[in-house]
Design a protein around this motif. Sequence first.
Motif, PDB file in Angstrom:
ATOM      1  N   GLY A 181       1.127  -0.853  -0.124  1.00 23.09           N
ATOM      2  CA  GLY A 181       0.067  -0.045   0.159  1.00 23.09           C
ATOM      3  C   GLY A 181       0.866   1.368  -0.351  1.00 23.09           C
ATOM      4  N   ARG A 182      -0.020   2.650   0.085  1.00 27.39           N
ATOM      5  CA  ARG A 182       0.725   3.903  -0.060  1.00 27.39           C
ATOM      6  C   ARG A 182       0.748   4.398   0.821  1.00 27.39           C
ATOM      7  NH1 ARG A 182       1.883   5.003  -5.880  1.00 27.39           N
ATOM      8  NH2 ARG A 182       2.606   6.921  -6.082  1.00 27.39           N
ATOM      9  N   PRO A 183       1.918   4.434   1.561  1.00 25.69           N
ATOM     10  CA  PRO A 183       1.512   5.767   2.718  1.00 25.69           C
ATOM     11  C   PRO A 183       0.631   7.080   2.338  1.00 25.69           C
ATOM     12  CG  PRO A 183       3.495   5.591   1.711  1.00 25.69           C
ATOM     13  CD  PRO A 183       2.334   4.681   1.091  1.00 25.69           C
ATOM     14  N   GLU A 184      -0.045   6.682   2.927  1.00 20.12           N
ATOM     15  CA  GLU A 184      -0.988   8.504   2.387  1.00 20.12           C
ATOM     16  C   GLU A 184      -0.654   9.605   4.015  1.00 20.12           C
ATOM     17  OE1 GLU A 184      -2.088   8.884   0.503  1.00 20.12           O
ATOM     18  OE2 GLU A 184      -2.706   6.829  -0.142  1.00 20.12           O
ATOM     19  N   SER A 185       0.060   9.222   5.303  1.00 16.39           N
ATOM     20  CA  SER A 185       0.060  10.545   6.493  1.00 16.39           C
ATOM     21  C   SER A 185       1.790   9.404   7.048  1.00 16.39           C
ATOM     22  CB  SER A 185      -0.882  10.312   7.042  1.00 16.39           C
ATOM     23  OG  SER A 185      -0.226   8.846   8.139  1.00 16.39           O
ATOM     24  N   ASP A 188       2.001   6.293   8.660  1.00 14.16           N
ATOM     25  CA  ASP A 188       1.446   5.174   8.210  1.00 14.16           C
ATOM     26  C   ASP A 188       3.030   4.472   7.859  1.00 14.16           C
ATOM     27  OD1 ASP A 188      -0.666   5.269   7.497  1.00 14.16           O
ATOM     28  OD2 ASP A 188      -1.190   5.868   5.702  1.00 14.16           O
ATOM     29  N   HIS A 192       5.281  -0.048   7.585  1.00 16.06           N
ATOM     30  CA  HIS A 192       5.954   0.242   5.990  1.00 16.06           C
ATOM     31  C   HIS A 192       7.769   0.034   6.259  1.00 16.06           C
ATOM     32  CE1 HIS A 192       3.893   1.136   2.494  1.00 16.06           C
ATOM     33  NE2 HIS A 192       2.902   1.897   3.538  1.00 16.06           N
ATOM     34  N   ARG A 212       5.812  19.832   7.742  1.00 14.36           N
ATOM     35  CA  ARG A 212       4.239  19.698   7.266  1.00 14.36           C
ATOM     36  C   ARG A 212       3.528  20.693   9.039  1.00 14.36           C
ATOM     37  NH1 ARG A 212       1.509  14.081  10.639  1.00 14.36           N
ATOM     38  NH2 ARG A 212       2.782  14.823  12.721  1.00 14.36           N
ATOM     39  N   VAL A 263       6.300   8.265  -2.841  1.00 17.81           N
ATOM     40  CA  VAL A 263       4.781   8.593  -2.072  1.00 17.81           C
ATOM     41  C   VAL A 263       4.924  10.209  -0.898  1.00 17.81           C
ATOM     42  CG1 VAL A 263       4.605   6.310  -2.275  1.00 17.81           C
ATOM     43  CG2 VAL A 263       5.983   7.898  -0.391  1.00 17.81           C
ATOM     44  N   LEU A 264       4.314  10.529  -0.715  1.00 16.19           N
ATOM     45  CA  LEU A 264       4.049  11.646   0.345  1.00 16.19           C
ATOM     46  C   LEU A 264       4.775  12.911   0.248  1.00 16.19           C
ATOM     47  CD1 LEU A 264       4.790   9.270   3.647  1.00 16.19           C
ATOM     48  CD2 LEU A 264       3.125  10.442   2.836  1.00 16.19           C
TER      49      LEU A 264
END
Length: 303
Positions: A181-185, A188, A192, A212, A263-264
């Motif tokens: 899966g792709r980390p969204e935060s 997450d 990983h 952030r 990602v991110l």
Amino acid sequence: MGSTADPFFGLSTFLAVAEAEGFTAAAARLGVSPAAVGQTVKALEARLGAPLFIRTTRRVRLTEAGAALLARIRPAAAEIATAVDAVGAAGQEPTGLLRLTAPRMAVPLVIDPVVPALRRACPKLSVEVAVEDAAVDLLERGFDAGIRIGEYIERDMVAVRLTRDIAWALVGSPAYLAAHGRPESLEDLARHDAIRYRFPTSGAIYRWEFEREGRSVSVDPPGGVIVNDGALLVSFACAGLGLSYVADIAVDAELRAGLLERVLAPLLPKGPGLFLYFPQRAQAQPKLRALIDVAKRVLRPVR
């Protein structure tokens, strides 16, 4: 032996003894006898009215007065040497050996295109390249110049830009992202696998840095693979072992080829790119000027 009315009398000999930490080694460097070095230092001490060295059977070390004198005249001596080198270097053809240190990331970006062009332009100039990601003391290791990311270069060095600014990137292979899966935060990332980087010099493991809501945040993610080589961060990410935190210019080809995906991305910071760096007094050397000229010409489309 020279006139003590000369304000510079004995200072070059004093510098040689202080840097060589011995009269015999200084004499060899200056091309005179140890006795002549001793006489010059003795005369300088008499003129100043203070001992400059403490001599023992094993070593020679500076007195407090000697250390204070060295701290004052060493920068001045470097300036004088720079001025003399600049005059002497005018019109000279680059010769000798140019020693460079560079991180592995700089090999395809800078070393591969620049060194062949430099050799074609200056056939009498030999080039030695040491590839290592560890921080390097140029003077201690005998390098003429180095290549590093701008933020890691000491402030007393001259820095010449070689590449554009970089954006840090968190990347993984399509296969890894499909499986995990792709980390969204940032939270997450705890679920990983991280491919971690250990600094070769300090031994510390790099904490991933993010931005952030206007604040800097560092994350220490879990992972079963640790490396101290930037190229392995890329190859292991391509192999699907986990996520790697790298400079975007180091994975540009892999991103374009679809071997890796970001990602991110909105949370990743930006930073200075790769720079050539060297001591200020070295910039008058013909071999270093030739390197700078060739690098600017070859890398202009990239920069």
